[in-house]
Motif scaffolding. Structure first.
Motif: not given
Length: 194
Positions: A111-112, A161-164, A136-138, A116-117
């Motif tokens: 959740a941090t 823009g997903a972050c690790p 919102t990405l659906a 974004g994802p």
């Protein structure tokens, strides 16, 4: 913030001889029971993404979402996103059914990445199926799957823009893909050295 989780149980289990991995036994319980036990204290609601006879998961008491298309785990994530969005959730956590050792702080840590994802990373290795997705990405995911692009989670995640999100325990994300993996996991669950 309302977070749902979807267990991706729609794979064909080719390297397990075509077995339904969700129902394979680890330490006397189906794999899916281990994943549920890890997630239940963490998520607002749990869902299962799977095709075929949903009755095989009746013992879990969870809603089973079939895929609209047979395009792999992203189709399951889309089903989960739509269900979560309809129910008013903020985001969806996706996890594979063959990862029974997920950490107890998985959802809090993922959740941090919001708003974004984000996806799990441990020992320098990305675990793209273990991720958090804003609901919102659906629509964007539906468009991605309809585009004819090869449906890879990493590609969709990177595009948005997903972050690790780093986790210290590299074994927490072990996938049980082969009979040998399952045998090692049974040894691990007994507390013996692998």
């Amino acid at each position: 913030m309302s977070l749902f989780a979807v267990i991706l149980a729609g794979g064909q289990g080719r390297r397990m001889g075509g077995a339904d991995k969700a129902l394979l036994t680890l330490a006397g319980q189906p794999l899916i029971a281990h994943v549920i036990a890890r997630l239940r204290p963490q998520a607002g609601r749990l869902l299962i993404s799977a095709n075929g006879d949903a009755a095989r998961f009746a013992f879990t008491g969870l809603e089973v979402l079939p895929d609209e298309t047979s395009l792999g785990p992203l189709a399951g994530i889309l089903a989960g996103l739509r269900a979560a969005k309809t129910a008013g959730a903020t985001a969806l956590i996706s996890v594979p059914v063959d990862a029974p050792f997920l950490p107890d702080n998985l959802i809090t840590r993922l959740a941090t990445a919001l708003p974004g994802p984000g996806f799990a990373r441990a020992g320098g290795r990305d675990h793209n199926a273990t991720a958090i997705w804003p609901v919102t990405l659906a629509d964007a995911l539906a468009g991605f799957l309809a585009s004819g692009a090869k449906p890879k989670i990493a590609d969709f995640a990177a595009h948005h823009g997903a972050c690790p999100v780093d986790f210290p325990d590299t074994g927490a994300f072990d996938n049980l893909n082969t009979p040998e993996d399952l045998a090692r996991a049974n040894i691990r669950s007994e507390g013996r050295p692998v």
